[in-house]
Scaffold this active site. Structure first.
Site, PDB file in Angstrom:
ATOM      1  N   ASP A  45      37.028  36.709  28.775  1.00 63.38           N
ATOM      2  CA  ASP A  45      37.220  37.721  29.812  1.00 63.38           C
ATOM      3  C   ASP A  45      36.448  37.329  31.058  1.00 63.38           C
ATOM      4  O   ASP A  45      35.222  37.208  31.041  1.00 63.38           O
ATOM      5  CB  ASP A  45      36.733  39.078  29.290  1.00 63.38           C
ATOM      6  CG  ASP A  45      36.909  40.183  30.320  1.00 63.38           C
ATOM      7  OD1 ASP A  45      37.916  40.910  30.231  1.00 63.38           O
ATOM      8  OD2 ASP A  45      36.043  40.323  31.213  1.00 63.38           O
ATOM      9  N   TYR A  50      33.670  37.559  39.727  1.00 65.52           N
ATOM     10  CA  TYR A  50      32.582  36.849  39.057  1.00 65.52           C
ATOM     11  C   TYR A  50      32.346  35.477  39.689  1.00 65.52           C
ATOM     12  O   TYR A  50      31.271  34.894  39.502  1.00 65.52           O
ATOM     13  CB  TYR A  50      32.880  36.659  37.568  1.00 65.52           C
ATOM     14  CG  TYR A  50      33.067  37.921  36.766  1.00 65.52           C
ATOM     15  CD1 TYR A  50      32.755  39.182  37.281  1.00 65.52           C
ATOM     16  CD2 TYR A  50      33.560  37.862  35.460  1.00 65.52           C
ATOM     17  CE1 TYR A  50      32.941  40.330  36.536  1.00 65.52           C
ATOM     18  CE2 TYR A  50      33.748  39.007  34.711  1.00 65.52           C
ATOM     19  CZ  TYR A  50      33.452  40.240  35.247  1.00 65.52           C
ATOM     20  OH  TYR A  50      33.644  41.373  34.493  1.00 65.52           O
ATOM     21  N   LYS A  75      40.770  39.670  36.495  1.00 71.87           N
ATOM     22  CA  LYS A  75      40.896  40.985  37.130  1.00 71.87           C
ATOM     23  C   LYS A  75      41.030  40.858  38.642  1.00 71.87           C
ATOM     24  O   LYS A  75      40.453  39.953  39.247  1.00 71.87           O
ATOM     25  CB  LYS A  75      39.665  41.849  36.802  1.00 71.87           C
ATOM     26  CG  LYS A  75      39.308  41.887  35.327  1.00 71.87           C
ATOM     27  CD  LYS A  75      38.059  42.705  35.078  1.00 71.87           C
ATOM     28  CE  LYS A  75      37.530  42.485  33.678  1.00 71.87           C
ATOM     29  NZ  LYS A  75      36.798  41.195  33.547  1.00 71.87           N
ATOM     30  N   HIS A 108      40.523  45.926  38.642  1.00 67.66           N
ATOM     31  CA  HIS A 108      39.118  45.969  38.238  1.00 67.66           C
ATOM     32  C   HIS A 108      38.499  47.371  38.361  1.00 67.66           C
ATOM     33  O   HIS A 108      37.745  47.798  37.481  1.00 67.66           O
ATOM     34  CB  HIS A 108      38.319  44.968  39.065  1.00 67.66           C
ATOM     35  CG  HIS A 108      37.100  44.452  38.391  1.00 67.66           C
ATOM     36  ND1 HIS A 108      36.613  43.178  38.585  1.00 67.66           N
ATOM     37  CD2 HIS A 108      36.252  45.034  37.515  1.00 67.66           C
ATOM     38  CE1 HIS A 108      35.524  42.999  37.865  1.00 67.66           C
ATOM     39  NE2 HIS A 108      35.272  44.116  37.213  1.00 67.66           N
TER      40      HIS A 108
END
Length: 273
Positions: A45, A50, A75, A108
């Protein structure tokens, strides 16, 4: 041991236990994801925000694991809304991951200040039809934000929400169950902000000869949650996966359930735009 799979409402399967890369340094991501794959994880994931999708993709390419063994989630971040921008964002993520499709694509956050969330979600429906995302879902859409999504007639396969023993999302559970939307629990161990070892969980851990974290992971699994604990240490990856040789009793499950306090450790979706 083999990680069990759950069947989503679109008929697709998802490994119930995976590996998350939230806050994993982009420079270390390739190595850490390779360690996770070597430890037997196949569900990874990540997310655009990120900043480590490229590292995740590099690990896949180097691992030798076949694509059909992997389950990859990413996401859409909050600054990408509306059909055109959403299409561009998925294209960027796929390029960074080195993939032609993701297994699961999520919005998200609900970003309540935006007037384009429904348009964005309807575009997700197109991604599923086109095979760019095998399954689609949402993240952080609790009982306040999920109804508007459901009104489109496009039902999310999963809802990834903060969930751990002291914050069990009780107000959202019925709505999720009624629509057969699987729960993905993020922050499943409390993100290190809750001293679960010094609760009844610590006592249970002693009685079953497991760590407190293994007990919490097992609680999630028996609840039917999907989860992906994050760690940079390979030995902890192995430990987190070593949870299929014991079972919590009904009494132990109820004792952990009783820790519910409605206490978040992270942001309220109402405040994230």
């Amino acid at each position: 041991m083999t990680v069990p799979t759950l069947t989503l409402n679109d008929g697709k399967s998802i490994p119930q236990l995976g590996f998350g890369v939230f806050k994993v340094d982009p420079a270390e991501t390739e190595r850490i994801v390779l360690d996770a794959l070597e430890a037997g994880y196949r569900h990874i994931d990540t997310a655009a925000i990120y900043g480590n999708e490229e590292g995740v993709g590099a690990a896949f390419a180097k691992s030798g694991v076949s694509r059909d063994e992997l389950f990859i989630t990413t996401k859409l971040w909050n600054d990408r809304r509306g059909a055109e921008d959403t299409r561009k964002a998925l294209g960027e993520s796929l390029e960074k991951l080195g993939l032609d499709h993701v297994d699961l694509y999520l919005i998200h956050w609900p970003t309540p200040a935006s007037d384009k969330v429904i348009e964005t979600w309807e575009t997700f429906g197109e991604f599923r039809e086109q095979g760019l995302a095998t399954s689609i879902g949402v993240s952080n859409f609790d009982h306040r934000y999920l109804p508007a999504i459901l009104e489109t007639g496009i039902v999310p396969a999963v809802d990834q929400i903060e969930l751990h023993p002291q914050f069990q999302q009780v107000e959202s559970l019925d709505l999720l169950a009624q629509n057969d939307i699987k729960i993905e629990a993020w922050g499943p161990l409390g993100q290190g902000k809750v001293d679960y070892a010094n609760t009844v969980i610590g006592e249970i851990a002693q009685s079953v000869e497991k760590s407190w974290a293994q007990v919490v992971i097992r609680w999630h699994l028996q609840k039917g949650h999907i989860l992906f604990p994050k760690t940079n240490r390979k030995e902890r990856m192995v430990e987190n996966k070593n949870v299929f040789d014991f079972e919590l009793s009904a009494e132990q499950m109820a004792a952990i359930d009783a820790l519910e306090a409605g206490a978040r450790v992270s942001a309220d979706p109402a405040e994230v735009n």
